[in-house]
Design a protein around this motif. Structure first.
Motif, PDB file in Angstrom:
ATOM      1  N   TYR A 115       2.767   9.187  -5.708  1.00 15.36           N
ATOM      2  CA  TYR A 115       1.815  10.316  -5.623  1.00 15.36           C
ATOM      3  C   TYR A 115       2.260  11.285  -4.528  1.00 15.36           C
ATOM      4  O   TYR A 115       2.253  12.506  -4.709  1.00 15.36           O
ATOM      5  CB  TYR A 115       0.390   9.806  -5.342  1.00 15.36           C
ATOM      6  CG  TYR A 115      -0.145   8.965  -6.471  1.00 15.36           C
ATOM      7  CD1 TYR A 115      -0.660   9.569  -7.625  1.00 15.36           C
ATOM      8  CD2 TYR A 115      -0.104   7.576  -6.407  1.00 15.36           C
ATOM      9  CE1 TYR A 115      -1.129   8.788  -8.679  1.00 15.36           C
ATOM     10  CE2 TYR A 115      -0.567   6.800  -7.454  1.00 15.36           C
ATOM     11  CZ  TYR A 115      -1.080   7.413  -8.590  1.00 15.36           C
ATOM     12  OH  TYR A 115      -1.541   6.653  -9.640  1.00 15.36           O
ATOM     13  N   PHE A 116       2.642  10.726  -3.393  1.00 16.58           N
ATOM     14  CA  PHE A 116       3.119  11.571  -2.282  1.00 16.58           C
ATOM     15  C   PHE A 116       4.321  12.413  -2.734  1.00 16.58           C
ATOM     16  O   PHE A 116       4.399  13.604  -2.472  1.00 16.58           O
ATOM     17  CB  PHE A 116       3.558  10.703  -1.091  1.00 16.58           C
ATOM     18  CG  PHE A 116       2.439  10.089  -0.292  1.00 16.58           C
ATOM     19  CD1 PHE A 116       1.116  10.466  -0.471  1.00 16.58           C
ATOM     20  CD2 PHE A 116       2.709   9.109   0.681  1.00 16.58           C
ATOM     21  CE1 PHE A 116       0.092   9.901   0.290  1.00 16.58           C
ATOM     22  CE2 PHE A 116       1.698   8.546   1.443  1.00 16.58           C
ATOM     23  CZ  PHE A 116       0.391   8.932   1.249  1.00 16.58           C
ATOM     24  N   ARG A 117       5.259  11.759  -3.407  1.00 10.92           N
ATOM     25  CA  ARG A 117       6.486  12.459  -3.822  1.00 10.92           C
ATOM     26  C   ARG A 117       6.169  13.546  -4.830  1.00 10.92           C
ATOM     27  O   ARG A 117       6.665  14.663  -4.734  1.00 10.92           O
ATOM     28  CB  ARG A 117       7.465  11.459  -4.432  1.00 10.92           C
ATOM     29  CG  ARG A 117       8.379  10.809  -3.404  1.00 10.92           C
ATOM     30  CD  ARG A 117       9.323   9.859  -4.070  1.00 10.92           C
ATOM     31  NE  ARG A 117      10.130  10.506  -5.094  1.00 10.92           N
ATOM     32  CZ  ARG A 117      11.453  10.466  -5.145  1.00 10.92           C
ATOM     33  NH1 ARG A 117      12.132   9.835  -4.224  1.00 10.92           N
ATOM     34  NH2 ARG A 117      12.104  11.046  -6.116  1.00 10.92           N
ATOM     35  N   CYS A 145       0.841  -1.206   0.000  1.00  9.87           N
ATOM     36  CA  CYS A 145       0.000   0.000   0.000  1.00  9.87           C
ATOM     37  C   CYS A 145       0.873   1.252   0.000  1.00  9.87           C
ATOM     38  O   CYS A 145       0.623   2.199  -0.756  1.00  9.87           O
ATOM     39  CB  CYS A 145      -0.941  -0.012   1.205  1.00  9.87           C
ATOM     40  SG  CYS A 145      -2.200  -1.297   1.086  1.00  9.87           S
ATOM     41  N   ALA A 146       1.899   1.258   0.844  1.00 12.10           N
ATOM     42  CA  ALA A 146       2.784   2.437   0.898  1.00 12.10           C
ATOM     43  C   ALA A 146       3.520   2.611  -0.422  1.00 12.10           C
ATOM     44  O   ALA A 146       3.670   3.735  -0.918  1.00 12.10           O
ATOM     45  CB  ALA A 146       3.780   2.284   2.053  1.00 12.10           C
ATOM     46  N   ARG A 147       3.955   1.495  -1.007  1.00 16.22           N
ATOM     47  CA  ARG A 147       4.704   1.559  -2.271  1.00 16.22           C
ATOM     48  C   ARG A 147       3.845   2.171  -3.372  1.00 16.22           C
ATOM     49  O   ARG A 147       4.335   2.936  -4.199  1.00 16.22           O
ATOM     50  CB  ARG A 147       5.153   0.146  -2.667  1.00 16.22           C
ATOM     51  CG  ARG A 147       6.088   0.097  -3.837  1.00 16.22           C
ATOM     52  CD  ARG A 147       7.440   0.698  -3.480  1.00 16.22           C
ATOM     53  NE  ARG A 147       8.263   0.943  -4.665  1.00 16.22           N
ATOM     54  CZ  ARG A 147       8.176   2.038  -5.431  1.00 16.22           C
ATOM     55  NH1 ARG A 147       7.306   2.983  -5.137  1.00 16.22           N
ATOM     56  NH2 ARG A 147       8.952   2.196  -6.463  1.00 16.22           N
ATOM     57  N   GLY A 157      10.607  -0.311  12.004  1.00 17.12           N
ATOM     58  CA  GLY A 157      11.758  -0.122  11.125  1.00 17.12           C
ATOM     59  C   GLY A 157      11.346   0.409   9.766  1.00 17.12           C
ATOM     60  O   GLY A 157      11.980   1.317   9.212  1.00 17.12           O
ATOM     61  N   PHE A 158      10.270  -0.156   9.247  1.00 20.84           N
ATOM     62  CA  PHE A 158       9.753   0.252   7.935  1.00 20.84           C
ATOM     63  C   PHE A 158       9.415   1.744   7.945  1.00 20.84           C
ATOM     64  O   PHE A 158       9.857   2.521   7.090  1.00 20.84           O
ATOM     65  CB  PHE A 158       8.502  -0.593   7.649  1.00 20.84           C
ATOM     66  CG  PHE A 158       7.782  -0.259   6.372  1.00 20.84           C
ATOM     67  CD1 PHE A 158       8.394  -0.399   5.148  1.00 20.84           C
ATOM     68  CD2 PHE A 158       6.458   0.174   6.401  1.00 20.84           C
ATOM     69  CE1 PHE A 158       7.715  -0.114   3.965  1.00 20.84           C
ATOM     70  CE2 PHE A 158       5.773   0.463   5.235  1.00 20.84           C
ATOM     71  CZ  PHE A 158       6.402   0.325   4.013  1.00 20.84           C
ATOM     72  N   THR A 159       8.675   2.155   8.937  1.00 18.69           N
ATOM     73  CA  THR A 159       8.177   3.529   8.974  1.00 18.69           C
ATOM     74  C   THR A 159       9.280   4.524   9.304  1.00 18.69           C
ATOM     75  O   THR A 159       9.317   5.632   8.760  1.00 18.69           O
ATOM     76  CB  THR A 159       7.021   3.632   9.995  1.00 18.69           C
ATOM     77  OG1 THR A 159       6.110   2.574   9.729  1.00 18.69           O
ATOM     78  CG2 THR A 159       6.308   4.961   9.892  1.00 18.69           C
ATOM     79  N   GLU A 160      10.195   4.132  10.197  1.00 16.19           N
ATOM     80  CA  GLU A 160      11.320   5.024  10.527  1.00 16.19           C
ATOM     81  C   GLU A 160      12.143   5.312   9.268  1.00 16.19           C
ATOM     82  O   GLU A 160      12.645   6.433   9.076  1.00 16.19           O
ATOM     83  CB  GLU A 160      12.241   4.371  11.568  1.00 16.19           C
ATOM     84  CG  GLU A 160      11.568   4.047  12.887  1.00 16.19           C
ATOM     85  CD  GLU A 160      11.683   5.157  13.900  1.00 16.19           C
ATOM     86  OE1 GLU A 160      12.201   6.233  13.557  1.00 16.19           O
ATOM     87  OE2 GLU A 160      11.250   4.943  15.044  1.00 16.19           O
ATOM     88  N   THR A 161      12.313   4.298   8.428  1.00 14.10           N
ATOM     89  CA  THR A 161      13.082   4.498   7.198  1.00 14.10           C
ATOM     90  C   THR A 161      12.307   5.364   6.209  1.00 14.10           C
ATOM     91  O   THR A 161      12.873   6.292   5.611  1.00 14.10           O
ATOM     92  CB  THR A 161      13.450   3.130   6.580  1.00 14.10           C
ATOM     93  OG1 THR A 161      14.357   2.472   7.463  1.00 14.10           O
ATOM     94  CG2 THR A 161      14.126   3.294   5.222  1.00 14.10           C
ATOM     95  N   LEU A 162      11.016   5.103   6.062  1.00 16.82           N
ATOM     96  CA  LEU A 162      10.218   5.939   5.158  1.00 16.82           C
ATOM     97  C   LEU A 162      10.201   7.386   5.649  1.00 16.82           C
ATOM     98  O   LEU A 162      10.184   8.325   4.840  1.00 16.82           O
ATOM     99  CB  LEU A 162       8.790   5.403   5.040  1.00 16.82           C
ATOM    100  CG  LEU A 162       8.634   4.029   4.380  1.00 16.82           C
ATOM    101  CD1 LEU A 162       7.162   3.767   4.056  1.00 16.82           C
ATOM    102  CD2 LEU A 162       9.468   3.898   3.119  1.00 16.82           C
ATOM    103  N   ALA A 163      10.217   7.573   6.959  1.00 13.97           N
ATOM    104  CA  ALA A 163      10.238   8.936   7.505  1.00 13.97           C
ATOM    105  C   ALA A 163      11.498   9.654   7.035  1.00 13.97           C
ATOM    106  O   ALA A 163      11.464  10.829   6.650  1.00 13.97           O
ATOM    107  CB  ALA A 163      10.177   8.899   9.030  1.00 13.97           C
ATOM    108  N   LYS A 164      12.624   8.939   7.030  1.00 14.97           N
ATOM    109  CA  LYS A 164      13.891   9.553   6.586  1.00 14.97           C
ATOM    110  C   LYS A 164      13.853   9.827   5.090  1.00 14.97           C
ATOM    111  O   LYS A 164      14.259  10.889   4.626  1.00 14.97           O
ATOM    112  CB  LYS A 164      15.065   8.637   6.946  1.00 14.97           C
ATOM    113  CG  LYS A 164      15.357   8.613   8.452  1.00 14.97           C
ATOM    114  CD  LYS A 164      16.506   7.676   8.783  1.00 14.97           C
ATOM    115  CE  LYS A 164      17.083   7.896  10.172  1.00 14.97           C
ATOM    116  NZ  LYS A 164      16.181   7.637  11.299  1.00 14.97           N
TER     117      LYS A 164
END
Ligand code: NAD
Length: 306
Positions: free
Chosen positions: A138-140, A131-133, A174-181
């Motif tokens: 679009y977000f970017r 879902c995030a992928r 871990g997934f979200t911390e990396t996406l945050a960066k």
């Protein structure tokens, strides 16, 4: 952040697993505050058996009856592209993704079958990724996105009979911390919540008097704040929330023990310093590997081992 009523007019919010429990509470809230909402749910039991369109349809009907905008999607979260495509097709954009869908396959480690492990990984880990992928481009492109992932106390602390679920839920950190960066420079803010709420997931493991004070609606304010445009800086954070209590969690590092390159790299040398390894009297709160490297640089200035 501004304290006026938070609204989401013109925004599209996708909530996975929104046919009941927490997801339904999020979906109805965002719709009541002006958002166009994609109510995703494949139906089925809390163990991931069966399926159907009724759960998502009912929530969409409720939202529309209250004057809100919502559309149903019945895809499994592993088909993230189809879920995000529903948002784009119906509303032309996606602003907020709440990865909320989840199931349980509780069983002791001794008795766990590969299917129990694999299904939990599929829904929680692969589903959140897919879902995030699909939302990410679009977000970017629009330089705006808010992602909320769902962890669990089981993942943060471990929980008897839930090693599959615990592993999957901590993966969200871990997934979200990396996406945050990775998302920061595109104004994509990503946070993780570990909720506690009365739902069919907790109905059999908590007594009714406890469930009474754990309304799913009481988790909504935290998600609402994190998902709102007025949140311009909160990202890469972990929150526990339930029963109206919301609190941030972080890593804590003990004082530690340093062994030096002067032939003291022995277990015996470490044992002599073991107290320092778990001495939390002067804690540090690291946020990345740079903190550890900084600590090593500092340590080089210390005198050699006694
Ligand atoms: P719930 O069972 O009421 O809701 C989960 C929803 O996800 C269900 O409607 C289900 O049909 C849907 N779903 C399951 N698999 C799906 C899939 N593959 N694709 C699409 N939809 C799917 O449970 P809940 O308590 O509201 O849980 C919501 C989230 O919060 C879950 O991720 C859960 O692990 C997490 N969580 C809940 C608690 C709690 O105390 N309730 C605690 C920690 C974490």
């Amino acid at each position: 952040m501004a304290a006026q009523q938070l609204r989401y007019d013109g925004q599209t919010v996708v909530v996975t697993g929104a046919g009941g429990g927490l997801g339904k509470a999020y979906a109805t809230f965002f719709a009541s505050r002006g958002a166009n909402v994609v109510v995703n749910d494949l139906g089925g039991s809390f163990k991931g058996e069966g399926g159907g369109s009724a759960a998502a349809d009912k929530v969409v009907e409720e939202i529309r009856a209250a004057g809100g905008n919502a559309v149903a999607n019945y895809d499994d979260v592993v088909n993230g592209e189809a879920i995000i495509a529903t948002a784009i097709k119906n509303y032309g954009r996606i602003d907020v993704l709440i990865n909320n869908a989840g199931i349980l396959r509780d069983i002791s480690f001794k008795n766990m079958k590969d299917q129990d492990w694999d299904l939990i990984m599929k829904v929680h880990v692969v589903g959140a990724y897919k879902c995030a992928r699909a939302a990410w481009p679009y977000f970017r492109k629009q330089k705006y996105g808010r992602l909320i992932s769902t962890a669990s106390a089981a993942g943060l602390f471990g929980s008897f009979g839930q090693c599959n679920y615990s592993a999957a839920k901590l993966s969200q950190v871990g997934f979200t911390e990396t996406l945050a960066k990775e998302g920061l420079k595109y104004n994509i803010l990503c946070n993780v919540i570990a909720p506690i709420a009365a739902s069919r997931m907790t109905a059999t493991v908590m007594p009714p008097e406890v469930l009474d004070v754990l309304k799913p609606e009481w988790v909504v304010p935290l998600v609402a704040v994190l998902a709102h445009p007025s949140n311009e800086s909160e990202t890469g954070s972990i929150f526990e929330c339930g029963g109206g209590h919301m609190a941030k969690l972080r890593w804590e590092r003990a004082k530690g023990a340093l062994l030096r390159a002067d032939d003291s790299f022995t277990p015996a040398a470490l044992l002599k310093k073991w107290d320092g390894v778990s001495d939390f009297s002067e804690p540090e709160y690291p946020t990345g590997v740079a903190d550890f490297m900084g600590l090593l640089e500092q340590a080089q200035k210390l005198p050699p081992n006694p």
